[in-house]
Enzyme design. Structure first.
Site, PDB file in Angstrom:
ATOM      1  N   ASP A   1      -2.165   6.792  -3.301  1.00 23.88           N
ATOM      2  CA  ASP A   1      -1.190   5.969  -2.859  1.00 23.88           C
ATOM      3  C   ASP A   1      -0.760   4.812  -3.755  1.00 23.88           C
ATOM      4  O   ASP A   1      -0.905   4.708  -4.771  1.00 23.88           O
ATOM      5  CB  ASP A   1      -1.493   5.543  -1.528  1.00 23.88           C
TER       6      ASP A   1
ATOM      7  N   ASP B   1      -0.826   1.585  -3.911  1.00 22.70           N
ATOM      8  CA  ASP B   1      -1.913   0.844  -4.535  1.00 22.70           C
ATOM      9  C   ASP B   1      -3.241   0.960  -4.986  1.00 22.70           C
ATOM     10  O   ASP B   1      -3.902   0.293  -5.450  1.00 22.70           O
ATOM     11  CB  ASP B   1      -1.979  -0.634  -3.674  1.00 22.70           C
TER      12      ASP B   1
ATOM     13  N   ASP C   1      -5.743   2.504  -3.417  1.00 18.18           N
ATOM     14  CA  ASP C   1      -6.964   2.396  -2.527  1.00 18.18           C
ATOM     15  C   ASP C   1      -7.052   3.371  -1.855  1.00 18.18           C
ATOM     16  O   ASP C   1      -8.116   3.534  -1.137  1.00 18.18           O
ATOM     17  CB  ASP C   1      -7.164   1.153  -1.851  1.00 18.18           C
TER      18      ASP C   1
ATOM     19  N   SER D   1       0.724  -1.330   0.059  1.00 16.90           N
ATOM     20  CA  SER D   1      -0.128   0.082  -0.138  1.00 16.90           C
ATOM     21  C   SER D   1       0.774   1.132  -0.007  1.00 16.90           C
ATOM     22  O   SER D   1       1.652   1.350  -0.958  1.00 16.90           O
ATOM     23  CB  SER D   1      -0.898   0.119   1.168  1.00 16.90           C
TER      24      SER D   1
END
Length: 447
Positions: free
Chosen positions: A241, A243, A245, A104
């Site tokens: 960010d 990833d 999400d 992430s």
């Protein structure tokens, strides 16, 4: 059975240390494949694998693929894709599960594994526990090995899905945007979504090299995005960010717009121009001003524990469609099963279009209250049920006179107690936070 590996957001750690090693990931792939293959309905035994752009993703992708194939499961390789895209594609391909290789918003040295069920939601607890149990058994090769295929049109499918969440005829023509893709998984997806909807875009953080994901860019480090919006005189900026999400916005004055404000804008738009908003789920960290803003609109609000898992659980319990965290992890349950930065960004842009106002103007409907947080380091676990601490909290709440709140929360990852105070009077908020932190330190710093 005690959890050994799966946390609230999958399995994470620094690469090569703890459980995140190629050997463990190989065994995890085999164990997951074994459990899921036994529960498969019919002949379909397909599991998708996607990843972000960090360099270790290549290694772990190969390890997972080998383990799954060894368990007799077919593997669909998606390549670098946002986490929510993998949830969507798992549903689209009617796969048994989707696996995300990502840490992430963390630095490239970290990595992790997250699973989605065939419905694009978190794996049920009983399946996670069954996988953990399988990990302790000797690894054996299936009589019929699985096969691997690369899904080359994964990005195109997801781009069309994102665009399709907007009303027919919706256009961003005339809007000037800056996108910061954090050198992460949105780098080859987000620009096409907004460009194909008609926006004029300037893209930064879209040159991943495996080592620069989230490095001084993206939603957690928005300084560069703020500067670029001002330099180019853009209408606004959007930062994702690593990833994809989470997101933050930057208005045309360079001011940051966080997850609480984003969620407020979406909820207010649905209440005023859509079919209404039944309620919103925030977290213990959601700003008190956000709660008051929703109250003025007549929108119910509830807090969940920090973490998207708990937000989604409470959304389901209440049958509500909106929830999120102040970090920018926003869940729009009517169009996505998980937090999705691109989807949330489009929902905000739809709200701005219908209000016919700038982001800076629209966000004025909510006023965040001053907030002070102090981290107090402790030695090991402590019990916050203590009469002296209770008295100190009661005094602080009395001093706030119903115009703020107090929160004491143990960190889930570090030996810390987070002391947070919110209220209208910043000097009072600062003083109360310092007083409470002093009591916590006195009671627990050497416990």
């Amino acid at each position: 059975m005690t959890r050994k590996y799966f946390g609230t957001d999958g399995i994470r750690g620094e690469v090569g240390k703890g459980v995140i090693t190629p050997d463990f990931v190989l065994r995890l792939g085999w164990a997951a494949g074994k459990v899921l293959a036994e529960r498969a309905e019919g002949d379909s035994k397909l599991i998708l694998i996607g990843k972000d752009t960090r360099i270790s993703g290549y290694m772990f992708e190969s390890a997972l693929q080998a383990g799954l194939i060894n368990a007799g499961v077919d593997v669909g390789l998606l390549g670098p894709m946002p986490t929510p895209a993998i949830a969507y594609l798992t549903r689209t391909f009617q796969a048994q599960a989707g696996i995300v290789i990502s840490a992430s918003h963390n630095a490239y040295q970290d990595n992790g594994i997250k699973f989605f069920s065939g419905t694009g939601t978190k794996l049920p607890d009983d399946i996670e526990l069954a996988i953990e149990e399988q990990l302790d058994k000797p690894m054996e090769t299936a009589a019929q090995l699985g096969k691997a295929l690369r899904i080359n049109d994964a990005a195109g499918r997801y781009i069309e899905y994102c665009k399709g969440t907007m009303p027919w005829g919706f256009s961003l023509k005339g809007l000037k945007l800056v996108l910061d893709c954090a050198n992460g998984a949105t780098y080859h997806v987000a620009p096409d979504v907004f460009r194909e909807l008609g926006a004029s875009i300037d893209v930064i953080g879209a040159e991943p090299d495996g080592l620069n994901i989230n490095e001084q860019c993206g939603s957690t480090k928005p300084g560069r995005l703020q500067s670029r919006v001002l330099e180019t005189e853009a209408d606004l900026g959007i930062g994702f960010d690593g990833d994809g999400d989470r997101l933050v916005f930057v208005d045309h004055k360079g001011e940051l717009v966080d997850g609480d404000e984003i969620l407020y804008l979406i909820a207010a738009d649905r209440q005023r121009f859509g079919s209404g908003c039944d309620g919103v789920v925030g977290t213990l960290m959601s700003n008190f001003g956000f709660e008051l803003g929703l109250e003025r609109l007549g929108i119910p609000f509830e807090r969940a524990k920090v973490g998207d898992r708990y937000v989604i659980e409470k959304m389901k319990q209440n049958n509500w469609l909106l929830g999120g965290e102040n970090s920018g992890h926003i869940v729009c349950g009517d169009v996505s099963t998980t937090g999705d930065g691109i989807i949330a960004a489009l929902q905000v842009l739809l709200a701005l279009s219908r209000s016919e106002q700038s982001l800076h103007e629209t966000k004025q409907g909510m006023r965040k209250l001053p907030q002070t947080m102090i981290n107090v380091r402790i030695n090991g676990k402590v019990d916050l049920n203590h009469s002296e601490l209770d008295d100190a909290v009661s005094k602080a709440e009395s001093d706030l006179d119903g115009k703020g709140r107090v929160l004491l929360r143990p960190s889930g990852t570090e030996p810390l107690i987070r002391v947070m105070v919110e209220g209208e009077d910043l000097p009072l908020v600062n003083q109360l936070a310092q007083d409470l932190a002093a009591v916590v330190e006195k009671l627990f710093a050497s416990a």
